[in-house]
Design an enzyme around this catalytic site. Structure first.
Site, PDB file in Angstrom:
ATOM      1  N   ASP A 143      47.719  30.783  47.055  1.00 59.95           N
ATOM      2  CA  ASP A 143      48.940  31.548  47.355  1.00 59.95           C
ATOM      3  C   ASP A 143      50.145  30.702  46.990  1.00 59.95           C
ATOM      4  O   ASP A 143      50.104  29.468  47.109  1.00 59.95           O
ATOM      5  CB  ASP A 143      49.002  31.930  48.836  1.00 59.95           C
ATOM      6  N   ASP A 177      47.701  39.772  45.934  1.00 65.82           N
ATOM      7  CA  ASP A 177      48.150  40.330  47.215  1.00 65.82           C
ATOM      8  C   ASP A 177      49.248  41.370  47.009  1.00 65.82           C
ATOM      9  O   ASP A 177      49.263  42.417  47.668  1.00 65.82           O
ATOM     10  CB  ASP A 177      48.677  39.212  48.122  1.00 65.82           C
TER      11      ASP A 177
END
Length: 200
Positions: A143, A177
């Protein structure tokens, strides 16, 4: 939308997702941060569990999560094929494609990253390392996008959180995401258009 166009969309977004993750892994040390704007930062973290850092406890928790994601991708892939076959709306086909991209993008991290990268702690990771940090199906999801739009202390009169330090928006995420969130958002906010069938 044709299946060919849906596959093209999936391929392009999946490529962007993986290129961005590999770049971050090989150019950032875990926890390293670059400020683009006050409200937008690139912050490298790794997520071992589900969204928001939730983890499934136990030795086989990560393996179960990865296998579940693979099964889900199979189901979503069938849903996409069936929706195109039934000439469903472009809203629905785009939404399913985005959700499929997101799920597949994070599966790649979970399945392969543990065996193709070495550790990112205190060092830059090496792609195709001789000393990988994990095993098959036990990779960590990369991420990097962080949007702390506001940071400060909340007013003391607020119940529960009053007077406490707070950051909005505190989630750190990746392209996969974003694709999932956008796809789900389309299904929620354009529900009637998404599930409206075209007439022949």
């Amino acid at each position: 939308m044709s299946l060919r166009k849906a596959y093209l969309l999936i391929f392009i977004l999946l490529l962007v997702d993986q290129v961005s993750k590999i770049y971050i892994k090989t150019n950032f040390i875990l926890g390293e941060e670059v400020e683009v704007f006050k409200w937008f930062k690139i912050l490298f973290i790794e997520n071992e569990g589900m969204a928001w850092g939730v983890q499934i406890p136990g030795i086989y928790g990560k393996l179960f999560l990865t296998l579940f994601r693979i099964a889900a991708v199979g189901g979503i892939g069938y849903w996409l094929w069936d929706s195109v076959k039934k000439k469903s709306s472009d809203y629905l086909i785009v939404a399913i494609s985005l959700i499929l991209v997101g799920a597949f993008g994070n599966i790649i991290d979970s399945v392969f990253y543990g065996v193709i990268f070495d550790d990112s702690q205190q060092q830059l990771a090496t792609l195709f390392s001789d000393q990988p940090y994990g095993t098959w199906f036990h990779g960590k999801v990369v991420d990097m996008f962080y949007f702390p739009f506001w940071h400060g202390n909340l007013p003391s009169w607020l119940p529960i959180w009053g007077g406490k330090e707070f950051t909005f928006f505190n989630a750190i995420f990746n392209v996969a995401d974003m694709a999932i969130s956008t796809g789900v958002g389309i299904l929620i906010f354009f529900n009637k258009k998404a599930f409206h069938h075209k007439t022949a």
